[in-house]
Design an enzyme around this catalytic site. Sequence first.
Site: not given
Length: 359
Positions: A13, A111-112
């Site tokens: 993350d 974003d992960e």
Amino acid sequence: MDSGLTPWVLHVDLDQFIAAVEVLRHPELAGKPVIVGGRGDLAERAVVSTASYEARSFGVGSGMPLRIAARKVPDAVILPVDAEAYTAASHEVMATLREQPGATVQVLGWDEAFLGIDSADPETYARNLQRAVLERTRLHCSVGIGDTLVRAKVATGFGKPRGVFRLTAANWLDVMGNRPTIDLWGVGSKVSRRLSGHAITTVAELAAADTETLVAEFGPRMGPWYRSLARGEGARVVDDTPWLARGHSRETTYQQDLRTPAEVEAAVRELVERVLQDVEAEARPVVGVTLKVRYAPFVTRSYTKKIPETADRQAVLWRALDLVGRIEAGRPVRLLGFRAEMSLPDGARDRHTPTRSGW
DNA sequence: TCTGGGGTCCTAGGACCC
DNA sequence: TCTGGGGTCCTAGGACCC
């Protein structure tokens, strides 16, 4: 023969991803409270997409109305959302993850991502991964290590920022047992409140809860699912099957409420047009349409219609306009959404997805 | 401040059939 | 006179995530 390798799930993350990308472009913002949301215009209705850690220390978080956030942090720098820039940065990050040795990568969002690896030392693997991402993108990330997807995902929160944390069956309840159920991924405010109505407030209590009670409250699938979440159980295998959208939608909140049927119809035509462009890019048949209406101030209704797979573009539009006829006459419309559900190839629903049923 | 936009999945209840 | 029981499909709405 024992190679010493063990399968692990890593959850990666990026730290304050959107704000971090903005700081890279605007180095003078480093260390300042940065808030990104909407078009960066405090006069408009919008919410916070990301706040930098400096802004978060004032109590600002994602989803908060922009104007509230600005009031909490008078010195904040407010920036508009620049989706293209974040998408480009995201591609760089994901490409880096895919280069990691032996990694299976399942992307969850901008974003992960989950990584499936075999390693005798997942912490060292995670540190190497963090270094690779930083060198290529100048972005920092946190890594959760787990023996299930759920545990890896939750572990990341304990690693932030820039850290690594491991959660397995061995320490799950020690770490999570006394925490409130809302800390679980997939339990929100409504469900945690309903659980407390059964005297279930902590993760440990949910993990030990009576299955029949949960089934009676949440149904045959959700009840057992919440209990397994509280135990950190579920899938252990990261699935990199390419994503297949179930549908596409567009929705718009109007700065001024729509008041006439003509305004509503024109708005629906425009939404349908934009959704159909997405649908047609995938060349899959539409099997259902939904019109979502938010009447001012905050009452939401949805109207759904199944449609035959043979329906062409005109038929989809016609059905959408048919649904418009259900909008309550004379009631101001604040938001309109249109969704087209697409057919899936046989078997597509059976594969793992980062969702409830897949776990 | 009345609360964005793009997604996913689940549940309840009614219609309809045998 | 009052209403069984199972099954499936469809629609509306709810909840959650990033």
